[in-house]
Motif scaffolding. Structure first.
Motif, short mmCIF file in Angstrom:
data_model
loop_
_atom_site.label_atom_id
_atom_site.label_comp_id
_atom_site.label_asym_id
_atom_site.label_seq_id
_atom_site.Cartn_x
_atom_site.Cartn_y
_atom_site.Cartn_z
N LEU A 195 0.82 -1.21 0.00
CA LEU A 195 0.00 0.00 0.00
C LEU A 195 0.87 1.26 0.00
N LYS A 196 1.90 1.27 0.81
CA LYS A 196 2.80 2.43 0.84
C LYS A 196 3.52 2.60 -0.49
N THR A 200 -5.32 2.07 -6.19
CA THR A 200 -4.32 2.90 -6.86
C THR A 200 -4.00 4.09 -5.95
N LYS A 201 -3.17 4.98 -6.43
CA LYS A 201 -2.80 6.16 -5.63
C LYS A 201 -4.04 6.98 -5.24
N PRO A 248 -7.08 5.64 2.64
CA PRO A 248 -7.86 5.03 3.72
C PRO A 248 -7.39 3.62 4.10
N PHE A 249 -6.89 2.88 3.13
CA PHE A 249 -6.41 1.52 3.45
C PHE A 249 -5.17 1.56 4.33
N ILE A 250 -4.31 2.53 4.09
CA ILE A 250 -3.12 2.69 4.93
C ILE A 250 -3.52 3.10 6.35
N VAL A 284 5.84 3.64 -6.28
CA VAL A 284 6.82 2.58 -6.54
C VAL A 284 6.18 1.46 -7.35
N ILE A 285 4.94 1.10 -6.99
CA ILE A 285 4.14 0.22 -7.83
C ILE A 285 2.85 0.97 -8.16
N ASP A 286 2.16 0.55 -9.19
CA ASP A 286 1.04 1.32 -9.71
C ASP A 286 -0.32 0.91 -9.16
N VAL A 287 -0.45 -0.35 -8.79
CA VAL A 287 -1.77 -0.85 -8.41
C VAL A 287 -1.60 -2.14 -7.61
N THR A 288 -2.55 -2.40 -6.72
CA THR A 288 -2.63 -3.68 -6.04
C THR A 288 -4.10 -4.01 -5.82
N MET A 289 -4.36 -5.23 -5.42
CA MET A 289 -5.71 -5.64 -5.03
C MET A 289 -5.68 -5.85 -3.53
N THR A 290 -6.44 -5.05 -2.79
CA THR A 290 -6.40 -5.09 -1.34
C THR A 290 -7.40 -6.11 -0.80
#
Length: 313
Positions: free
Chosen positions: A253-254, A301-302, A307-309, A260-266
């Protein structure tokens, strides 16, 4: 050692340990005890589940005994045998690998102990219930996002997780389904990096050396995506490489926040832990529990990562 011989070895080990002779459930003793067998606590994802199970278990007045296989299936076989002899009432089980993952499930069921499989479910001996992210649907959504971002044209590489495990199989299936709709996206490399950042770095670096035109890398876990980002940085490819991860752990997430990375699935990791405890208590009470409990993940994404952080434990 190939998968079949490894499986045979673990089966032999299980037999030698006398799994079928494990002590019966101790619910009559008045204290509910749940065993939590974790694949590898070096991974933030599994640590979150551990924290959630232990915290929520304490709220429920449950004694939780946690063991860490450190990624080794044979170690996990021994650990679960010990849990069974300590008269646990239920087992929350995250298999350390695909090889012989069904051995502990069969042992627990033979001892009358219900099994709650989390994240990974042995296909040959599934748990009484399986709790996980709907990785196939989530990976398909991620793939569709990549198709949109690249306008359907890209040179793509994949860093796979531990082959044969439930999340790896599901993520590969869902992602491939989305990418297949964009013939302009060419997958030029696909190789396992075992969910690990250091292996993700080494494998991605080799991929970039062999295919310097790669402009999209999908790491099937955030740790591998972070390794890929490091590899892109040191390889000096000279063009933007879109990097996608999966998990939504704190480091991932950070990394999304920082570009540093563009996207993740939380994933809803903490919720999985609470669901596992609730399912264990229901199964101990002989109540009906769905065979499969899948949760959605959120494309992150950014724009929506903040909120996830802040919600992260």
């Amino acid at each position: 050692m190939n998968r079949r011989s490894a499986s045979a070895s673990l089966l032999a080990l299980a037999a030698s340990l006398g799994f079928a002779l494990a002590a019966p459930s101790a619910s009559a003793a008045g204290t509910t005890t749940i065993g939590l067998a974790v694949a590898n606590l070096q991974a933030d994802f599994f640590n979150q589940i551990k924290q959630s199970v232990e915290t929520y278990g304490k709220e429920k007045g449950v004694n939780v005994i946690t063991v860490d296989a450190k990624g080794d299936a044979a170690t996990q076989v021994n650990q679960i045998q010990d849990l069974l002899t300590r008269k646990i009432d239920a087992l929350i089980y995250i298999p350390a690998g695909a090889t012989a993952a069904g051995v502990p499930v069969r042992a627990a069921k033979a001892a009358g102990v219900p099994v709650i499989a989390v994240d990974r479910n042995p296909p040959d001996a599934p748990g009484n219930t399986f709790i996980a992210t709907d990785s196939e649907a989530a990976a398909e959504q991620l793939g569709e996002w990549i198709v949109k971002q690249t306008k359907g044209t890209a040179t793509l590489a994949e860093l796979q997780g531990q082959l044969g495990t439930t999340p790896e199989l599901a993520r590969e299936k869902g992602f491939s389904k989305a990418i297949a709709k964009a013939p302009g996206i060419k997958v030029v490399a696909r190789q396992p990096a075992e969910w690990a950042q250091d292996k993700g770095f080494a494998v991605a670096q080799d991929m970039l050396q062999r295919n310097p035109g790669i402009n999209v890398i999908f790491g099937h876990a955030d740790a591998m995506a972070l390794g890929a980002a490091q590899a892109v940085k040191v390889s000096n490819v000279g063009h933007k490489v879109l990097i996608a991860g999966f998990d939504g752990d704190l480091a991932g997430l950070k990394a999304v926040r920082d570009g540093v990375i563009d996207v993740t699935m939380t994933q809803q990791t903490q919720r999985m832990g609470r669901m596992a405890v609730d399912s264990a208590l229901e199964l101990i009470a002989k109540k009906s529990v769905p065979a499969q409990q899948l949760l959605p993940a959120t494309l992150t994404t950014k724009e929506n990562v903040g909120p996830f952080i802040s919600q992260h434990p």
